[in-house]
Write a protein that holds these residues in place. Structure first.
Motif, PDB file in Angstrom:
ATOM      1  N   ILE A   1      49.024  34.570  67.524  1.00 18.42           N
ATOM      2  CA  ILE A   1      48.506  35.423  67.169  1.00 18.42           C
ATOM      3  C   ILE A   1      49.862  35.244  65.191  1.00 18.42           C
ATOM      4  O   ILE A   1      49.354  35.937  64.213  1.00 18.42           O
ATOM      5  CB  ILE A   1      48.824  37.290  67.212  1.00 18.42           C
ATOM      6  N   GLY A   2      51.557  35.232  65.956  1.00 20.84           N
ATOM      7  CA  GLY A   2      51.882  35.261  64.504  1.00 20.84           C
ATOM      8  C   GLY A   2      51.953  34.075  64.307  1.00 20.84           C
ATOM      9  O   GLY A   2      51.975  33.950  62.658  1.00 20.84           O
ATOM     10  N   VAL A   3      51.131  32.272  64.513  1.00 18.12           N
ATOM     11  CA  VAL A   3      50.700  31.334  63.733  1.00 18.12           C
ATOM     12  C   VAL A   3      49.410  31.626  62.283  1.00 18.12           C
ATOM     13  O   VAL A   3      49.292  31.039  61.698  1.00 18.12           O
ATOM     14  CB  VAL A   3      50.249  30.147  64.126  1.00 18.12           C
ATOM     15  N   LEU A   4      48.948  32.574  63.354  1.00 18.52           N
ATOM     16  CA  LEU A   4      47.423  32.409  62.855  1.00 18.52           C
ATOM     17  C   LEU A   4      47.234  33.563  61.111  1.00 18.52           C
ATOM     18  O   LEU A   4      46.870  33.334  60.038  1.00 18.52           O
ATOM     19  CB  LEU A   4      46.216  33.210  64.093  1.00 18.52           C
ATOM     20  N   THR A   5      47.968  35.217  61.489  1.00 20.46           N
ATOM     21  CA  THR A   5      48.278  35.403  60.795  1.00 20.46           C
ATOM     22  C   THR A   5      49.509  34.774  59.809  1.00 20.46           C
ATOM     23  O   THR A   5      48.962  35.217  57.788  1.00 20.46           O
ATOM     24  CB  THR A   5      49.067  36.927  60.929  1.00 20.46           C
ATOM     25  N   GLY A   6      50.566  34.003  59.604  1.00 22.56           N
ATOM     26  CA  GLY A   6      50.963  33.143  58.935  1.00 22.56           C
ATOM     27  C   GLY A   6      50.308  32.069  57.981  1.00 22.56           C
ATOM     28  O   GLY A   6      50.873  32.592  56.664  1.00 22.56           O
ATOM     29  N   LEU A   7      49.254  31.716  58.656  1.00 18.20           N
ATOM     30  CA  LEU A   7      48.522  30.646  57.701  1.00 18.20           C
ATOM     31  C   LEU A   7      47.703  31.874  56.975  1.00 18.20           C
ATOM     32  O   LEU A   7      47.027  31.398  55.949  1.00 18.20           O
ATOM     33  CB  LEU A   7      48.342  29.784  58.776  1.00 18.20           C
ATOM     34  N   ALA A   8      47.110  32.790  57.673  1.00 15.15           N
ATOM     35  CA  ALA A   8      45.730  33.110  57.272  1.00 15.15           C
ATOM     36  C   ALA A   8      46.115  34.547  55.838  1.00 15.15           C
ATOM     37  O   ALA A   8      45.460  34.082  54.364  1.00 15.15           O
ATOM     38  CB  ALA A   8      44.731  33.670  58.254  1.00 15.15           C
ATOM     39  N   ILE A   9      47.156  35.205  56.227  1.00 12.31           N
ATOM     40  CA  ILE A   9      47.242  36.170  55.023  1.00 12.31           C
ATOM     41  C   ILE A   9      47.531  35.714  53.993  1.00 12.31           C
ATOM     42  O   ILE A   9      47.052  35.759  53.292  1.00 12.31           O
ATOM     43  CB  ILE A   9      48.400  36.945  55.466  1.00 12.31           C
ATOM     44  N   PRO A  10      48.393  34.489  53.872  1.00 10.95           N
ATOM     45  CA  PRO A  10      49.066  33.979  52.421  1.00 10.95           C
ATOM     46  C   PRO A  10      47.900  33.056  51.575  1.00 10.95           C
ATOM     47  O   PRO A  10      47.614  32.981  50.603  1.00 10.95           O
ATOM     48  CB  PRO A  10      50.002  32.785  53.168  1.00 10.95           C
ATOM     49  N   HIS A  11      47.534  32.288  52.602  1.00 11.08           N
ATOM     50  CA  HIS A  11      46.034  31.520  51.722  1.00 11.08           C
ATOM     51  C   HIS A  11      45.115  32.666  51.604  1.00 11.08           C
ATOM     52  O   HIS A  11      43.928  32.654  50.364  1.00 11.08           O
ATOM     53  CB  HIS A  11      45.312  30.669  53.372  1.00 11.08           C
ATOM     54  N   MET A  12      44.852  34.316  52.534  1.00  6.45           N
ATOM     55  CA  MET A  12      43.541  34.754  51.949  1.00  6.45           C
ATOM     56  C   MET A  12      44.319  35.194  50.053  1.00  6.45           C
ATOM     57  O   MET A  12      43.130  36.165  49.418  1.00  6.45           O
ATOM     58  CB  MET A  12      43.186  35.926  52.808  1.00  6.45           C
ATOM     59  N   ALA A  13      45.255  35.630  50.015  1.00  4.46           N
ATOM     60  CA  ALA A  13      46.018  36.218  49.112  1.00  4.46           C
ATOM     61  C   ALA A  13      45.958  34.874  47.976  1.00  4.46           C
ATOM     62  O   ALA A  13      45.611  35.457  46.679  1.00  4.46           O
ATOM     63  CB  ALA A  13      47.623  36.694  49.618  1.00  4.46           C
ATOM     64  N   VAL A  14      45.854  33.509  48.013  1.00  7.84           N
ATOM     65  CA  VAL A  14      46.242  32.969  47.053  1.00  7.84           C
ATOM     66  C   VAL A  14      44.429  33.198  46.570  1.00  7.84           C
ATOM     67  O   VAL A  14      44.096  33.209  45.656  1.00  7.84           O
ATOM     68  CB  VAL A  14      46.591  31.524  47.112  1.00  7.84           C
ATOM     69  N   ASN A  15      43.843  32.679  48.184  1.00  9.54           N
ATOM     70  CA  ASN A  15      41.919  33.131  47.505  1.00  9.54           C
ATOM     71  C   ASN A  15      41.879  34.181  46.200  1.00  9.54           C
ATOM     72  O   ASN A  15      40.920  34.023  45.164  1.00  9.54           O
ATOM     73  CB  ASN A  15      41.574  32.950  48.367  1.00  9.54           C
ATOM     74  N   PHE A  16      42.246  35.579  47.082  1.00 13.19           N
ATOM     75  CA  PHE A  16      42.121  36.653  45.676  1.00 13.19           C
ATOM     76  C   PHE A  16      42.600  36.885  44.487  1.00 13.19           C
ATOM     77  O   PHE A  16      41.475  36.345  43.505  1.00 13.19           O
ATOM     78  CB  PHE A  16      43.002  37.811  47.061  1.00 13.19           C
ATOM     79  N   LEU A  17      44.138  35.882  44.596  1.00 12.95           N
ATOM     80  CA  LEU A  17      44.543  35.909  43.043  1.00 12.95           C
ATOM     81  C   LEU A  17      44.045  34.894  42.888  1.00 12.95           C
ATOM     82  O   LEU A  17      43.524  35.113  40.828  1.00 12.95           O
ATOM     83  CB  LEU A  17      45.954  35.764  43.183  1.00 12.95           C
ATOM     84  N   ILE A  18      43.137  33.938  42.752  1.00  9.35           N
ATOM     85  CA  ILE A  18      42.312  32.750  41.921  1.00  9.35           C
ATOM     86  C   ILE A  18      41.164  33.584  41.446  1.00  9.35           C
ATOM     87  O   ILE A  18      40.868  32.679  40.398  1.00  9.35           O
ATOM     88  CB  ILE A  18      41.950  31.632  43.085  1.00  9.35           C
ATOM     89  N   LYS A  19      39.982  33.685  42.552  1.00 10.44           N
ATOM     90  CA  LYS A  19      38.900  34.741  42.398  1.00 10.44           C
ATOM     91  C   LYS A  19      39.414  35.870  40.782  1.00 10.44           C
ATOM     92  O   LYS A  19      37.948  35.737  40.432  1.00 10.44           O
ATOM     93  CB  LYS A  19      38.661  35.886  43.131  1.00 10.44           C
ATOM     94  N   ARG A  20      40.129  36.611  41.271  1.00 10.45           N
ATOM     95  CA  ARG A  20      40.170  37.690  40.880  1.00 10.45           C
ATOM     96  C   ARG A  20      40.533  37.172  39.273  1.00 10.45           C
ATOM     97  O   ARG A  20      40.492  37.780  37.519  1.00 10.45           O
ATOM     98  CB  ARG A  20      41.840  38.367  40.224  1.00 10.45           C
ATOM     99  N   ARG A  21      40.882  35.270  38.990  1.00 12.78           N
ATOM    100  CA  ARG A  21      42.061  35.183  37.575  1.00 12.78           C
ATOM    101  C   ARG A  21      40.889  34.834  36.936  1.00 12.78           C
ATOM    102  O   ARG A  21      40.197  35.172  35.423  1.00 12.78           O
ATOM    103  CB  ARG A  21      42.653  34.711  37.644  1.00 12.78           C
ATOM    104  N   ILE A  22      40.034  34.282  37.406  1.00 11.39           N
ATOM    105  CA  ILE A  22      38.715  33.201  37.118  1.00 11.39           C
ATOM    106  C   ILE A  22      38.055  34.071  36.917  1.00 11.39           C
ATOM    107  O   ILE A  22      36.579  34.518  35.443  1.00 11.39           O
ATOM    108  CB  ILE A  22      37.950  31.922  38.346  1.00 11.39           C
ATOM    109  N   THR A  23      37.660  35.351  37.500  1.00 11.95           N
ATOM    110  CA  THR A  23      36.843  35.974  37.156  1.00 11.95           C
ATOM    111  C   THR A  23      36.834  36.343  35.472  1.00 11.95           C
ATOM    112  O   THR A  23      36.116  36.948  35.097  1.00 11.95           O
ATOM    113  CB  THR A  23      36.529  37.588  38.247  1.00 11.95           C
ATOM    114  N   GLN A  24      38.428  37.633  35.761  1.00 10.41           N
ATOM    115  CA  GLN A  24      38.785  37.784  34.517  1.00 10.41           C
ATOM    116  C   GLN A  24      38.253  36.609  33.306  1.00 10.41           C
ATOM    117  O   GLN A  24      38.408  37.076  32.432  1.00 10.41           O
ATOM    118  CB  GLN A  24      40.686  37.931  34.441  1.00 10.41           C
ATOM    119  N   PHE A  25      38.623  35.577  33.326  1.00  9.31           N
ATOM    120  CA  PHE A  25      38.584  34.502  32.634  1.00  9.31           C
ATOM    121  C   PHE A  25      36.645  34.372  31.828  1.00  9.31           C
ATOM    122  O   PHE A  25      36.496  33.888  31.219  1.00  9.31           O
ATOM    123  CB  PHE A  25      38.704  33.485  33.161  1.00  9.31           C
TER     124      PHE A  25
END
Length: 326
Positions: free
Chosen positions: A127-151
């Protein structure tokens, strides 16, 4: 096992604190001063070989620049160049070391919490490995989508501003500067980067194409292709950009209409995909012994792995069914 848990948690906390310190600590000031003195000597040396050597050293320093942990993080993180490009697309000034440190911290926190709850050590590590890989990846995806939408929301306004500048008699290079100064947010930032690249000698096509590769949106690719075709064939650029602005606005309206029509299907897919995992987690938190067989009984382990595989296949199929490309 109980005596080993505090030792593991203490080691994890110490390692995380050390990684955070190394990630956010700046480069060595003595090395920076020595490098600057060497660059000044080379700049005023006057010989061609010294100038070339200074330029090569500056390029290498820019490529290797960052915090002390950037090189170490690039060695352990998968596909560091692609990850670095994704972090740039967020518009944040994050480094590879900060991303890696955040992943390690999240892995230690979630894995330690699961182990302290009484779960097996293997499950806590998983669970530690999965969350350590998934949460930052999902956070970066969220920020990318939000910035592209604003653009994409403000990009037609930028094209309209370009059209007005061209009709007023301004050259395209100056109208790009006007857009970078007048429009806030991601649109102004990206056009400002294009103008800066043009000021240091890059051609407009090359600067626009680099920005298009960084953003990765079809809308900006349409803009680059329109300018490239108009440069080769000629014609009324303001009229062409005006038509492109209208097409982009209609494209945005179509996306909103499809999003509204598919919202019910997406909600159903999310509920069906999350419900089994949520129920398992709730029952395990209430009665760990009742669900503990999935981590100790071989037949239940096989059944659980099979269920995860089929649930993953179903979630992938539902995700494809509710995603639409324009």
């Amino acid at each position: 096992m109980e005596n080993l848990l505090p030792v593991l948690m203490a080691c994890g906390i110490v390692l995380t604190a050390f990684m955070v310190f190394m990630a956010f600590s700046g480069p060595d000031q003595a090395k920076i001063q020595s490098r600057r003195l060497s660059e000044m000597k080379d700049r005023h040396a006057g010989s061609g070989s010294a100038m070339i050597e200074a330029q090569m050293r500056r390029a290498i320093n820019n490529r290797l620049g960052g915090t002390k942990m950037d090189g170490l993080a690039a060695q352990f993180l998968p596909r560091p160049e692609m990850l670095k490009a994704r972090i740039k697309r967020t518009g944040k000034s994050w480094t590879m070391s900060q991303y890696g440190t955040a992943s390690l911290a999240i892995a230690f926190v979630f894995g330690g919490l699961v182990i302290l709850k009484g779960a097996p050590l293997a499950l806590g590590l998983l669970i530690g490995v999965l969350t350590g890989l998934a949460i930052p990846h999902m956070a970066v995806n969220f920020l990318i989508k939000r910035r592209i939408t604003q653009f994409n929301v403000r990009f037609p306004d930028a094209i309209d501003l370009l059209v007005r500048g061209l009709r007023a008699g301004l050259p395209i290079s100056e109208t790009l500067g006007v857009v970078s100064n007048e429009l806030p947010g991601p649109v102004g930032e990206e056009f400002s980067a294009v103008v800066d690249k043009m000021r240091i000698g890059r051609t407009m096509d090359a600067a626009l194409q680099e920005t298009a590769d960084k953003i990765g949106t079809p809308e900006f690719q349409f803009f680059c292709i329109t300018l490239a075709i108009q440069r080769e064939t000629g014609g009324n650029l303001s009229e062409t950009l005006s038509n492109l602005s209208e097409v982009l606005r209609k494209r945005a309206q179509m996306k909103l209409k499809i999003k509204a029509m598919s919202s019910e299907s997406k909600a159903s897919a999310y509920i069906v995909g999350v419900l089994p995992f949520a129920v398992f987690g709730l029952i395990y938190s209430i009665s760990p012994d009742y669900m503990g067989g999935f981590f100790s009984e071989p037949r239940l382990i096989v059944a659980g792995i099979g269920g995860l595989v089929w649930m993953s296949i179903g979630a992938g199929i539902m995700a494809k069914m509710v995603s639409f490309e324009i």
